[in-house]
Design a protein around this motif. Structure first.
Motif, PDB file in Angstrom:
ATOM      1  N   SER A  91       2.417  40.643  22.425  1.00 46.50           N
ATOM      2  CA  SER A  91       2.331  41.577  21.296  1.00 46.50           C
ATOM      3  C   SER A  91       2.995  42.891  21.680  1.00 46.50           C
ATOM      4  N   PHE A  93       6.547  45.553  21.497  1.00 49.36           N
ATOM      5  CA  PHE A  93       7.560  45.995  20.554  1.00 49.36           C
ATOM      6  C   PHE A  93       8.866  46.206  21.313  1.00 49.36           C
ATOM      7  N   LEU A  96      10.781  49.598  21.494  1.00 51.70           N
ATOM      8  CA  LEU A  96      10.074  50.787  21.977  1.00 51.70           C
ATOM      9  C   LEU A  96      10.106  50.773  23.506  1.00 51.70           C
TER      10      LEU A  96
ATOM     11  N   LEU C 186       5.699  56.566  15.520  1.00 48.98           N
ATOM     12  CA  LEU C 186       5.719  55.469  16.496  1.00 48.98           C
ATOM     13  C   LEU C 186       5.260  54.172  15.823  1.00 48.98           C
ATOM     14  N   TYR C 187       4.221  54.290  15.003  1.00 51.24           N
ATOM     15  CA  TYR C 187       3.718  53.115  14.285  1.00 51.24           C
ATOM     16  C   TYR C 187       4.806  52.537  13.381  1.00 51.24           C
ATOM     17  N   ARG C 189       8.037  52.657  13.714  1.00 48.97           N
ATOM     18  CA  ARG C 189       9.030  51.922  14.495  1.00 48.97           C
ATOM     19  C   ARG C 189       8.436  50.612  15.020  1.00 48.97           C
ATOM     20  N   ALA C 190       7.151  50.674  15.404  1.00 48.63           N
ATOM     21  CA  ALA C 190       6.504  49.499  15.985  1.00 48.63           C
ATOM     22  C   ALA C 190       6.367  48.379  14.955  1.00 48.63           C
ATOM     23  N   ASN C 193       9.359  46.470  14.243  1.00 47.99           N
ATOM     24  CA  ASN C 193       9.705  45.682  15.410  1.00 47.99           C
ATOM     25  C   ASN C 193       9.088  44.309  15.358  1.00 47.99           C
ATOM     26  N   SER C 194       7.784  44.295  15.136  1.00 46.60           N
ATOM     27  CA  SER C 194       7.072  43.037  15.055  1.00 46.60           C
ATOM     28  C   SER C 194       5.747  43.293  14.368  1.00 46.60           C
ATOM     29  N   SER C 197       2.823  41.646  16.280  1.00 49.47           N
ATOM     30  CA  SER C 197       2.350  42.438  17.406  1.00 49.47           C
ATOM     31  C   SER C 197       1.528  43.616  16.917  1.00 49.47           C
ATOM     32  N   ALA C 198       1.987  44.224  15.822  1.00 52.60           N
ATOM     33  CA  ALA C 198       1.291  45.392  15.307  1.00 52.60           C
ATOM     34  C   ALA C 198      -0.126  45.029  14.893  1.00 52.60           C
ATOM     35  N   GLY C 260      12.681  48.279  12.750  1.00 54.44           N
ATOM     36  CA  GLY C 260      12.402  48.485  14.163  1.00 54.44           C
ATOM     37  C   GLY C 260      13.257  49.522  14.857  1.00 54.44           C
ATOM     38  N   ALA C 261      14.529  49.580  14.507  1.00 54.14           N
ATOM     39  CA  ALA C 261      15.392  50.524  15.194  1.00 54.14           C
ATOM     40  C   ALA C 261      16.208  51.318  14.189  1.00 54.14           C
TER      41      ALA C 261
END
Lengths: 501, 323, 331
Positions: A91, A93, A96, C186-187, C189-190, C193-194, C197-198, C260-261
């Motif tokens: 999990s 990112f 980051l 940050l959240y 971007r996170a 990303n996935s 995962s978040a 994500g980016a």
């Protein structure tokens, strides 16, 4: 073990989880003490993941109680209660940084003004604690899987330093990375962190674990100290039946060539020649990337190649999939998720896909299929596929059962030459056993079998002959009486590869 | 959250409800003639024309079924099919895209329905009996003539900015043609900028044009709704002067919107050619009546009237945008 | 060369800086007017609307979402503002109502995406139609002129700087701060990303999703006020196609469409780049017919850039994987 006199860190009593009518975890009870490593074993689909998810709060138990340090906890929140899990799918990112990943759930400073310097410090401290040197400012996607896993552990431990659940952490690691992980586990253990370690690998289980819990079909079928249980017994507990050492009773092949490959070449492999006799099982060993998959796909006509292929002494030209099917050749591909199954279709349709022509209702053409269900049910029974219903979507089955169903699909075409690419990859011990038995049966019936596998013990067990491939070339051959795993390994991974890492 | 969602839902239901109400207002009386009005998109001048249609239809006791395609040719296509199914007697159509709806219109013709195009001609169409459209060429000519007259005394080359409409719109093409014809042979340089009728693009284009050619002496807007945007740029540059003041930039346009009316009235713009929307709409219905009777009809173009600061207030009543 | 390539794949927004600079150099040679202060200032004023919405859109795309309805929100906000100002004459009421309703409409987008787990593209395509319809209904498709003094937002100056530019920089600054300094950033971007995962990391995915769509609505409202002031009144063409220009700016600016980016800086420069193209064509007195060709070609380039960098990244990952497999000596 030394801590058994302490109070348990985590106590689980009669835990049960049902999804609809299906009970996935039933009546599981155990205790975890600080500083011990408990290995959780069981076949795929035995309920390990569900149990894990209940422990870290992703799922709510249907029944049962969970006690943490003697206190009953109703709504478990992993981080709050000191429990964290490192899932198989990390999990993290990717875009980051390492530091951002480690601290994301607990950022220092105000929400409106994060203290990024402190973020770096915390991350550095976590990594130091694990004894690993990773630049906290590098992006996670630039790290190898091993380091990513360590970042994940560092992240998990930041919030939950009592109990760590590792779900098959070693499957995607290289040998050195694996050793590193074990060192970290030892270190955590010394510091009193309890670990629940989920793994398929018996060597690791015995090397790292103190205690074991075996799940089968959601039931806890055994638990205790690992030192008290021999390996065979543990495997039998998982599978629920006796596993013999050599299940396959190999008969000598017939003296007739079923398939002859001459000077087959393509971009990925060069000048490959071999023959397989009727009733013979040929194993092809080699590293991933040696060109084995490409070779068998070329033989089946999926890829273009130069060279000649003879089946029953007749030249097949051009080599196309339909020609191969005409000649009763079948291929069970390696990557079943993308190439093998039709995930959202039923088990019935998946099994009958290769033989659907034979079910077409001849009287009223194009209207329905006759006997399809009966025939597919037979396959299911023969292959020992565990399914809730013949109409269930195939993706709802476990990996082993999917694989058995796919093999069943191709076997129902009554092949004369059967090519299996990594047939037991990602399947559990029981399914592996079934698949091996089935391969043996095929050979007995006179089918020529080619098995590509990265699992050398498997090849040693089931093959008449093993050919070794390296960087696209056939570099050696071993007859059964010459089988020697050390020699095969060194031949497959020759000098050319040792330079890297 | 839920409340808001509910409110919007109610709003949506109400708005569709009112559409239905319009359509079914009058119960199908016997022998009452029904006209289907297929509109490309709703904006001010179109509404003014539609009002002309409705007024004329009401005068004759016709029922009007109005459908709006919101700029989507496929939608318009199916809406026309629906009108055919409703057995209307005539269809007045302002096309989003001629090619897309031609087959539907042919179908209407075969079903014995009179088809008249309005506000926008359908050149070469086999399905329409006639059209009633603004005389865009003469509108453009009006503007061009005014500019030509205003710069008559000048000996230097005069730079003129022309803000084009949509490049594929017959009205836009004709307006440009008329304007350029009027200035043919004069000592002028005309800079053309595409705007797609959009004010924000007109704004950017004007801004850039002035950067490249600070000496622009006149601006012609294919639609006078762009005049406020032009004035914004002129303000930016400190060039917003009234007629007669030193450094005044000539501004002319076509349409007859409130924006154009106000600017001309104030003297910041010189004049606008006002489309006679009402007549265009009325003519469309009259043509339909004739055609339904079997009389020969042909294309009608309705010329606009050019009003300047001097006479605009006196003619306020005939400017559809001036309320 | 390789170092440059690697740097570009990390700092994706650098590419657009180079491209903009390059275009600037070309335009300097082509047109003597280009480098003049007035022209550059006018470029920034023109970029303000796209740029401001691009800041909001960046947040949305970063989370892996997209909002097609921003142009419609812009239109609705303009309509509401114009209606209120003409009806009541109260600027405060009009401002509050316009900005508030834009935020609510954005929030509704986020809510729908969250609640029904629908594709953001389809969801906002639906709300796009709905919002535009609401605006048309509100104004009966009539033009609504706004009072002249309101033009201050569009062409007024504070301390010699045009107001749209000031607003652009304020929104720009807030955007950068939110994205780089705060937990929320940050959240964002996170999550892009996935999202899996978040969820496993216990991040407030739904709240953040709501927030980014709200920010999208908010930036549309600010842009709406500027546009309304500069155009001088509400017209039914306002806002059509804005979302696509904005998405183009964001992608040109190096933000991955998959999320994500990406950076706010890149998006704003992307917006300026797009304006430069039109500006250049205008300055050259180019034929009206080639505008769309050039614009289309540039968009295509943007998509290819996005695509190529994905391909490059995938390739990079595969290479890594292969190396690891090779180095593991266990068959």
């Amino acid at each position: 073990m030394q801590e058994t006199t302490n109070k348990p860190l985590l106590s689980v009593k009669n835990l049960k989880k049902t999804f609809g009518l299906k009970t996935v975890v039933n009546n599981v009870s155990f205790d975890v003490y600080p500083g011990e490593i408990i290995t959780l074993v069981g076949e795929n689909g035995a309920g390990k993941s569900t149990l894990k998810n209940m422990l870290c709060g992703l799922l709510e138990p249907t029944e049962g109680q969970i006690f943490i340090e003697g206190q009953e906890v109703k709504n478990i929140n992993g981080y709050e209660h000191g429990i964290s899990a490192v899932h198989q799918e990390l999990s993290l990112f990717g875009t980051l940084t390492v530091a951002e990943n480690i601290c994301i759930t607990q950022l220092p400073g105000k929400p409106g003004n994060v203290n990024w310097v402190e973020v770096d410090n915390i991350a550095q401290k976590q990594l130091d604690f694990l004894g690993i040197d990773i630049d906290t400012k590098s992006l996670v996607e630039d790290l190898g899987t091993g380091k990513q896993q360590i970042v994940e552990i560092a992240k998990a431990l930041l919030h939950a330093d009592k109990l760590l659940i590792l779900d098959e952490p070693t499957t995607s690691l290289t040998a050195p990375e694996r050793e590193k992980l074990f060192i970290i586990m030892e270190r955590l253990k010394e510091r009193g962190v309890a670990i629940i370690f989920i793994s398929h690998f018996m060597d690791e289980i015995y090397k790292m674990g103190d205690k074991y819990i075996v799940l089968r079909d959601g039931h806890q079928v055994g638990s205790g100290f690992l030192k008290d249980v021999p390996r065979n017994d543990l495997e039998e507990m998982m599978v629920g039946r006796t596993i013999g050492e050599s299940q396959i009773d190999l008969k000598p092949p017939q003296e007739v060539d079923a398939i002859r490959v001459e000077n087959l070449s393509s971009y990925d492999f060069h000048d490959v020649s071999f023959t397989v006799k009727k009733g013979e099982i040929l194993g092809i060993a080699g590293l991933v990337g040696a060109g084995r998959t490409e070779l068998v796909e070329a033989i089946f006509g999926i890829r273009k190649s130069k060279g000649n292929i003879f089946i029953n002494d007749k030249l097949v030209s051009p080599v196309t999939i339909s020609k191969m099917l005409e000649n009763n050749v079948s291929l069970v591909t390696e990557d079943r998720k993308t190439n093998g199954i039709f995930g959202i279709r039923s088990v019935r349709e998946n099994i009958s896909a290769a033989t659907i022509e034979s079910f077409v209702n001849r009287k009223i053409k194009g209207f329905g299929f006759r006997n399809e269900e009966e025939k597919t049910m037979e396959v299911v029974k023969d292959m020992n596929v565990a399914i809730p219903h013949i109409q269930s979507k195939i993706k709802s089955l476990s990996g082993g059962n999917q694989q058995k169903a796919i093999i069943g699909r191709w076997l129902s075409t009554k092949p004369q030459i059967c090519i299996l690419d990594e047939p037991t990859k990602g399947v559990d011990i029981g399914a592996k056993f079934d698949i091996h038995t089935m391969i043996g049966e095929l050979a007995k019936q006179g089918v020529a079998v080619i098995v590509v596998s990265s699992d050398l013990p498997e090849l040693l067990q089931i093959s008449h002959r093993i050919k070794v491939m390296r960087t696209g070339h056939m570099v050696g051959e071993f007859k059964r009486e010459e089988f020697n795993s050390a020699k095969i390994i060194s031949m497959a991974a020759s000098s050319a590869y040792e330079k890297k890492e | 959250m839920k409340k808001m969602f509910g409110l919007i839902l109610i709003f949506a239901v109400l708005s569709t409800g009112s559409v239905f109400a319009n359509g079914n207002k009058e119960a199908a009386g016997d022998k009452q003639i029904t006209i289907g009005l297929s509109v490309d998109q709703l904006f001010e001048s179109r509404i003014a024309t539609n009002n002309g249609v409705k007024a004329e239809a009401a005068k004759n006791g016709f029922k009007v079924i109005e459908v709006v395609a919101d700029g989507d040719a496929q939608t318009q296509n199916s809406q026309i099919q629906t009108l055919i199914a409703q057995k209307v007697d005539a269809i007045l159509v302002c096309a989003v895209d001629q090619n897309t709806i031609e087959t539907a219109l042919m179908k209407a013709k075969k079903a014995g329905i009179t088809v008249i195009s309005y506000d926008r001609d359908l050149p070469g169409s086999k399905s329409t009996s006639a059209s009633s459209a603004p005389d865009s060429i003469s509108d453009g000519l009006n503007c061009g003539k005014y500019v030509a007259e205003a710069i008559k005394g000048r000996t230097d080359k005069v730079v003129i900015l022309e803000l084009l409409g949509a490049l594929n719109d017959q009205n836009g093409i004709d307006r440009s043609k008329g304007f350029n014809d009027a200035l043919k042979g004069k000592n002028v340089e005309i800079i053309q900028m595409p705007t797609d009728w959009a004010s924000d693009r007109a704004l950017a284009a004007t801004q850039n044009a002035f950067q490249a050619n600070p000496n622009i002496a006149a601006i012609f807007a294919a639609t006078d709704t762009q005049i406020p945007s032009i004035e914004t740029v002129l303000t930016d540059m400190g060039k917003l002067k009234k007629i007669g003041e030193d450094g005044h930039v000539i501004v002319v346009g076509i349409n007859g919107s409130y924006d154009g009316y106000v600017s001309v009235k104030n003297g910041t713009a010189d004049g606008i050619s006002v489309m006679d929307c009402k007549t265009i709409g009325e003519t469309a219905v009259k043509l339909a009546i004739k055609a339904m009777k079997g009389e020969a009809v042909e294309k009608v173009v309705v010329p606009g009237n050019f009003y300047t600061t001097k006479n605009i207030e006196a003619n306020k009543a005939s400017i559809w945008g001036a309320k | 060369m390789n170092i440059i390539k690697k740097y570009l794949s990390k700092k994706r927004w650098v590419a657009i800086v180079f491209a903009t600079f390059f275009l600037g150099v070309i335009l300097t040679f082509v047109s003597p007017v280009f480098l003049k202060f007035n022209n550059l200032q006018s470029v920034l004023v023109q970029a303000s609307v796209t740029g401001i919405v691009a800041v909001g859109m960046t947040f949305i795309i970063l989370t892996g979402g997209i909002d097609i309805s921003l142009g419609a929100i812009l239109f609705f906000t303009s309509a509401l503002f114009a209606k209120i100002i003409v009806g009541t004459g109260s600027y405060i009421f009009a401002f509050v109502a316009a900005i508030g309703s834009a935020c609510l409409l954005g929030l509704l987008n986020g809510f729908l995406v969250n609640k029904f787990k629908m594709s953001p593209l389809i969801t906002t395509l639906a709300t796009y139609t709905m919002y535009r319809g609401m605006a048309i209904h509100l104004t009966s498709a009539q033009n609504v002129p706004v009072p002249r003094e309101f033009g201050f937002i569009g062409n007024g100056k504070i301390a010699g700087i045009p107001v749209p530019i000031i607003l652009l920089f304020i929104v720009f600054g807030i955007g950068i701060y939110l994205l780089t300094k705060t937990r929320f950033g940050l959240y964002v971007r996170a999550i892009g990303n996935s999202s899996q995962s978040a969820i496993e990391s216990n991040l407030p995915v739904k709240k953040v999703t709501l927030m980014v769509y709200l920010i999208g609505g908010f930036t549309s409202a600010i842009a709406a006020l500027i546009l309304l002031a500069r155009v001088g009144g509400l017209q039914s063409g306002i806002g059509i196609g804005v979302e696509f220009t904005v998405i183009a700016a964001v992608v040109l600016g190096g933000t991955k469409l998959s999320g994500g980016a990406g950076t706010v800086v890149g998006s704003v420069i992307g917006a300026i780049f797009l304006v430069l193209i039109d500006n250049g064509l205008n300055l050259m007195n180019a034929s009206p017919y080639i505008y769309d060709i050039v614009r289309g070609a540039v968009l295509l380039t943007a998509v290819i850039i996005d695509r190529v960098s994905i391909v490059r990244q995938t390739k990079h990952l595969l290479e890594q994987k292969a190396m690891r497999i090779e180095s593991s000596k266990n068959i």
